[in-house]
Motif scaffolding. Structure first.
Motif, PDB file in Angstrom:
ATOM      1  N   SER A 270       1.078  -1.227   0.081  1.00 57.39           N
ATOM      2  CA  SER A 270      -0.416   0.011   0.058  1.00 57.39           C
ATOM      3  C   SER A 270       0.792   1.138   0.122  1.00 57.39           C
ATOM      4  O   SER A 270       2.065   1.192   0.733  1.00 57.39           O
ATOM      5  CB  SER A 270      -0.913   0.002   1.048  1.00 57.39           C
ATOM      6  OG  SER A 270      -1.413   1.816   0.886  1.00 57.39           O
ATOM      7  N   PRO A 271       0.566   2.504  -0.927  1.00 55.58           N
ATOM      8  CA  PRO A 271       1.783   3.351  -0.324  1.00 55.58           C
ATOM      9  C   PRO A 271       1.472   4.219   0.526  1.00 55.58           C
ATOM     10  O   PRO A 271       2.050   4.893   0.609  1.00 55.58           O
ATOM     11  CB  PRO A 271       0.690   4.200  -2.142  1.00 55.58           C
ATOM     12  CG  PRO A 271      -0.743   3.745  -1.969  1.00 55.58           C
ATOM     13  CD  PRO A 271      -0.793   2.562  -1.728  1.00 55.58           C
ATOM     14  N   HIS A 272       0.348   3.907   1.182  1.00 53.79           N
ATOM     15  CA  HIS A 272       0.303   4.451   2.942  1.00 53.79           C
ATOM     16  C   HIS A 272       1.490   4.057   3.939  1.00 53.79           C
ATOM     17  O   HIS A 272       1.539   2.502   4.017  1.00 53.79           O
ATOM     18  CB  HIS A 272      -0.952   3.988   3.560  1.00 53.79           C
ATOM     19  CG  HIS A 272      -2.765   4.305   2.912  1.00 53.79           C
ATOM     20  ND1 HIS A 272      -2.846   5.465   2.596  1.00 53.79           N
ATOM     21  CD2 HIS A 272      -2.683   3.704   1.974  1.00 53.79           C
ATOM     22  CE1 HIS A 272      -3.845   5.746   1.350  1.00 53.79           C
ATOM     23  NE2 HIS A 272      -3.860   4.514   1.344  1.00 53.79           N
ATOM     24  N   SER A 273       1.709   5.284   4.506  1.00 52.90           N
ATOM     25  CA  SER A 273       2.728   5.203   5.038  1.00 52.90           C
ATOM     26  C   SER A 273       2.648   5.535   6.636  1.00 52.90           C
ATOM     27  O   SER A 273       1.690   6.521   6.760  1.00 52.90           O
ATOM     28  CB  SER A 273       4.134   5.972   4.640  1.00 52.90           C
ATOM     29  OG  SER A 273       4.510   6.864   4.101  1.00 52.90           O
ATOM     30  N   ALA A 274       3.643   5.423   7.573  1.00 52.18           N
ATOM     31  CA  ALA A 274       3.625   6.490   8.725  1.00 52.18           C
ATOM     32  C   ALA A 274       5.189   6.639   9.432  1.00 52.18           C
ATOM     33  O   ALA A 274       5.885   6.043   9.377  1.00 52.18           O
ATOM     34  CB  ALA A 274       2.935   5.373   9.481  1.00 52.18           C
ATOM     35  N   SER A 275       5.590   7.176  10.357  1.00 51.06           N
ATOM     36  CA  SER A 275       6.541   7.715  10.893  1.00 51.06           C
ATOM     37  C   SER A 275       5.652   8.186  12.728  1.00 51.06           C
ATOM     38  O   SER A 275       4.549   8.558  12.422  1.00 51.06           O
ATOM     39  CB  SER A 275       7.188   8.647  10.761  1.00 51.06           C
ATOM     40  OG  SER A 275       8.169   9.600  11.633  1.00 51.06           O
ATOM     41  N   GLN A 276       6.463   8.484  13.463  1.00 54.64           N
ATOM     42  CA  GLN A 276       6.106   8.679  14.693  1.00 54.64           C
ATOM     43  C   GLN A 276       7.895   9.614  14.804  1.00 54.64           C
ATOM     44  O   GLN A 276       7.778  10.531  15.655  1.00 54.64           O
ATOM     45  CB  GLN A 276       6.886   7.815  16.355  1.00 54.64           C
ATOM     46  CG  GLN A 276       5.801   6.568  16.244  1.00 54.64           C
ATOM     47  CD  GLN A 276       5.949   5.213  16.871  1.00 54.64           C
ATOM     48  OE1 GLN A 276       5.031   4.570  17.760  1.00 54.64           O
ATOM     49  NE2 GLN A 276       7.407   4.900  16.964  1.00 54.64           N
ATOM     50  N   GLY A 277       8.316   9.880  13.738  1.00 53.24           N
ATOM     51  CA  GLY A 277       9.112  11.149  13.862  1.00 53.24           C
ATOM     52  C   GLY A 277      11.017  10.634  14.353  1.00 53.24           C
ATOM     53  O   GLY A 277      11.420  12.024  14.696  1.00 53.24           O
TER      54      GLY A 277
END
Length: 314
Positions: A270-277
């Motif tokens: 999926s092109p959806h990504s995430a980050s917590q910084g």
């Protein structure tokens, strides 16, 4: 077994220096102490032994018979200690480097680069420690560490950012094709986070609770997921192999997992990504002396990481 009786080491050092110089004043100068401090150390040692070691005469020191005998043994013992210490310190030579990192970082990011580093710097002797939890490592065990930090800061270490965090789902080409078929998607359509919540998820069990986990990833995308179809493992490379074999969907870290995507063994589900910084950083223990090999590898790795990051953003 407790070593007893064991005299105070500082007093032995003061005694040995005083014997060589036959002067408390010159011994004090060598040891960067006051004359009175050396005199107190000798008195303390004499009290411990219950014997006088010196006869103190005006402007002259004379060893007693006990002092002469003890001086020979103390000098030999301290000489042996100096030799043993020198040998140990040689093991941390200028061209030796110990690197610590997690199993996933070692297998999918570091080792492919180490071969190039060794070709360019064949005189450097490398040692690798694989430990997923950095808190189990002593700063004296390694020269450099490659670890993910949520805040980018760790007490007792200097940190240098290497790779910013970007986490996205990955799976094998066959599994992605089957997923699209299950959800009635065309071959070029993207899976949504809600669709992924219905799939078999490969979960990293992490005692540190630092990494983005599947619940965090789904929350980031506003999806409430029960996540009942999980396979849990505490070893990331094993989960990667399961993903390659088409057994589920795994969270992958940009840059760490990129080589497998480039090889076509994994695809971004999926092109959806995430980050917590957070991100991967290079850790240098503040208590450890930085030798030539450490400085060389830091400079080399910084240059390679910069090239990789620039290529990614180009």
């Amino acid at each position: 077994m407790r070593m007893s009786p064991l005299p105070p080491l500082n007093a032995l050092v003061a005694f040995e220096a005083a014997v060589r110089h036959m002067s408390f004043t010159r011994a004090a100068s060598e040891l960067n102490l006051s004359q009175s401090a050396v005199s107190r150390q000798i008195v303390h040692l004499e009290q411990f032994l219950g014997r006088a070691l010196f006869v103190r005469k005006p402007r002259q020191l004379v060893l007693t018979q006990a002092g002469e005998s003890y001086a020979r043994h103390v000098h030999a013992m301290l000489e042996e200690c100096v030799h043993a210490t020198s040998e140990i310190m040689k093991s941390a030579a200028e061209n030796e480097l110990t690197i610590a990192c997690t199993a996933g970082t070692a297998m999918y990011w570091l080792t492919p680069r180490l071969s190039q580093f060794r070709r360019e710097h064949s005189h450097i002797k490398l040692r690798l420690i694989v430990r997923d939890d950095i808190s189990t490592l002593s700063p004296f065990e390694f020269d450099l560490g490659l670890y993910y930090l949520k805040s980018g800061v760790m007490e007792g270490f200097d940190t240098m950012p290497l790779m910013s965090e970007e986490v996205f789902p990955v799976c094998s080409p066959d599994y992605l094709m089957a997923c699209r078929a299950r959800h009635g998607l065309a071959a070029d359509e993207d899976l949504t986070p809600a669709m992924l919540a219905c799939e078999t998820l490969l979960v990293l069990e992490d005692a540190q609770s630092l990494w983005i986990a599947w619940p965090d990833w789904f929350r980031h995308h506003g999806v409430t997921a029960r996540l009942s179809r999980n396979i849990v493992f505490n070893h990331y490379p094993a989960l990667v192999e399961m993903a390659i074999l088409g057994q589920g969907v795994l969270l992958g870290w940009r840059h760490v997992i990129d080589s497998l995507i480039d090889q076509g063994r994994l695809l971004q589900a999926s092109p959806h990504s995430a980050s917590q910084g957070g991100g991967h950083v290079l850790l240098t223990p503040q208590s450890r002396r930085e030798n030539h090999a450490t400085r060389l590898f830091k400079r080399w790795l910084t240059e390679r990481t910069s090239l990789t990051m620039n290529a990614h953003h180009a």
